[in-house]
Motif scaffolding. Sequence first.
Motif, mmCIF file in Angstrom:
data_model
loop_
_atom_site.group_PDB
_atom_site.id
_atom_site.type_symbol
_atom_site.label_atom_id
_atom_site.label_comp_id
_atom_site.label_asym_id
_atom_site.label_seq_id
_atom_site.Cartn_x
_atom_site.Cartn_y
_atom_site.Cartn_z
ATOM 1 N N ASN A 27 0.823 -1.209 0.000
ATOM 2 C CA ASN A 27 0.000 0.000 0.000
ATOM 3 C C ASN A 27 0.859 1.262 0.000
ATOM 4 N N ALA A 28 1.990 1.225 0.706
ATOM 5 C CA ALA A 28 2.907 2.366 0.710
ATOM 6 C C ALA A 28 3.498 2.569 -0.678
ATOM 7 N N THR A 29 3.847 1.480 -1.348
ATOM 8 C CA THR A 29 4.371 1.585 -2.715
ATOM 9 C C THR A 29 3.328 2.162 -3.653
ATOM 10 N N GLU A 30 2.071 1.748 -3.473
ATOM 11 C CA GLU A 30 0.980 2.272 -4.297
ATOM 12 C C GLU A 30 0.829 3.774 -4.097
ATOM 13 N N LEU A 31 0.913 4.237 -2.836
ATOM 14 C CA LEU A 31 0.805 5.663 -2.560
ATOM 15 C C LEU A 31 2.007 6.408 -3.141
ATOM 16 N N GLN A 32 3.196 5.849 -2.997
ATOM 17 C CA GLN A 32 4.393 6.483 -3.534
ATOM 18 C C GLN A 32 4.286 6.656 -5.053
ATOM 19 N N GLU A 33 3.823 5.621 -5.735
ATOM 20 C CA GLU A 33 3.689 5.695 -7.196
ATOM 21 C C GLU A 33 2.657 6.750 -7.594
ATOM 22 N N TYR A 34 1.588 6.852 -6.802
ATOM 23 C CA TYR A 34 0.597 7.894 -7.078
ATOM 24 C C TYR A 34 1.221 9.274 -6.936
ATOM 25 N N ILE A 35 1.960 9.515 -5.848
ATOM 26 C CA ILE A 35 2.576 10.822 -5.616
ATOM 27 C C ILE A 35 3.522 11.186 -6.758
ATOM 28 N N GLU A 36 4.307 10.217 -7.197
ATOM 29 C CA GLU A 36 5.266 10.477 -8.272
ATOM 30 C C GLU A 36 4.547 10.847 -9.570
ATOM 31 N N ARG A 37 3.517 10.090 -9.915
ATOM 32 C CA ARG A 37 2.753 10.409 -11.140
ATOM 33 C C ARG A 37 2.067 11.763 -11.008
ATOM 34 N N TRP A 38 1.568 12.049 -9.797
ATOM 35 C CA TRP A 38 0.883 13.321 -9.591
ATOM 36 C C TRP A 38 1.848 14.489 -9.784
ATOM 37 N N ILE A 39 3.033 14.405 -9.223
ATOM 38 C CA ILE A 39 4.021 15.482 -9.365
ATOM 39 C C ILE A 39 4.327 15.722 -10.839
ATOM 40 N N ILE A 40 4.521 14.666 -11.593
ATOM 41 C CA ILE A 40 4.834 14.798 -13.017
ATOM 42 C C ILE A 40 3.684 15.454 -13.770
ATOM 43 N N GLN A 41 2.475 14.950 -13.575
ATOM 44 C CA GLN A 41 1.335 15.472 -14.337
ATOM 45 C C GLN A 41 0.940 16.872 -13.884
ATOM 46 N N PHE A 42 1.032 17.142 -12.589
ATOM 47 C CA PHE A 42 0.675 18.475 -12.103
ATOM 48 C C PHE A 42 1.698 19.499 -12.593
ATOM 49 N N SER A 43 2.962 19.105 -12.638
ATOM 50 C CA SER A 43 4.001 19.985 -13.170
ATOM 51 C C SER A 43 3.740 20.298 -14.638
ATOM 52 N N GLU A 44 3.329 19.293 -15.403
ATOM 53 C CA GLU A 44 3.008 19.505 -16.819
ATOM 54 C C GLU A 44 1.832 20.459 -16.971
ATOM 55 N N HIS A 45 0.846 20.315 -16.117
ATOM 56 C CA HIS A 45 -0.308 21.217 -16.163
ATOM 57 C C HIS A 45 0.105 22.651 -15.881
ATOM 58 N N LEU A 46 0.926 22.862 -14.842
ATOM 59 C CA LEU A 46 1.353 24.219 -14.490
ATOM 60 C C LEU A 46 2.196 24.832 -15.608
ATOM 61 N N SER A 47 2.986 24.009 -16.268
ATOM 62 C CA SER A 47 3.815 24.524 -17.389
ATOM 63 C C SER A 47 2.948 24.973 -18.548
ATOM 64 N N ARG A 48 1.890 24.240 -18.826
ATOM 65 C CA ARG A 48 0.979 24.627 -19.917
ATOM 66 C C ARG A 48 0.173 25.864 -19.558
ATOM 67 N N ALA A 49 -0.110 26.016 -18.264
ATOM 68 C CA ALA A 49 -0.966 27.131 -17.831
ATOM 69 C C ALA A 49 -0.218 28.459 -17.789
ATOM 70 N N THR A 50 1.117 28.443 -17.774
ATOM 71 C CA THR A 50 1.881 29.698 -17.688
ATOM 72 C C THR A 50 2.333 30.168 -19.055
#
Length: 207
Positions: A184-207
């Motif tokens: 379960n910890a690995t599952e949460l870690q993988e979610y956080i990593e994917r979230w950081i990548i995708q959220f960063s991409e969103h912020l880059s497109r928005a600026t």
Amino acid sequence: MSNPLFGIDTDRGMFRRYEDPLYLLGCSLPDDPDGLLLGLVSEGVRRLRQLDRFYSEAWMCVNRAVAVQQLAEADREKFSSSKPTLQQAIDDATDAAEAFYLFGFRLFDITRILQTKCNANLQIVEPKNFNHVRNHLIIHPERYKQELLWSAHVTNKDGRGVVIKIKRTKTRHPITHDPGLGPNATELQEYIERWIIQFSEHLSRAT
């Protein structure tokens, strides 16, 4: 666009390694006159530290419990005298695991709030098993008639750690098994990593 995970230090811990990437995301947030978004990012960084702390503590207690149990099984005469020490180690492991789930869910909640506030429609699979243990088994078992009480056992086999076990009434509903703290910890870690990548991409497109 630069890789938001470039240069992360994996030696800092399973979750603390994401502190710097999360701080950098805070620098790319839209105008935030009330400081809400930056406050959420700062809290998220603190939660990352807490996750490593309680995850490590849980595993330390799991290994202690397993060691005590093995010694007791090797010498049956010492089994009765070992029971209090064994139970204390199991209780400590369970307490640390419960704290991990609570703080981990708060971090998960922070990611969702930031998405909403920044109008980010991210396509990320949520940590299903992690959330199930926190929501259905630990926090709100009374909402599900087939789930009454929960307990835990510990094992260091297959990287499982603390495993939540539930007592159920007779039901035809399928039983969902807890894979254990490790998966379960690995599952949460993988979610956080994917979230950081995708959220960063969103912020880059928005600026």
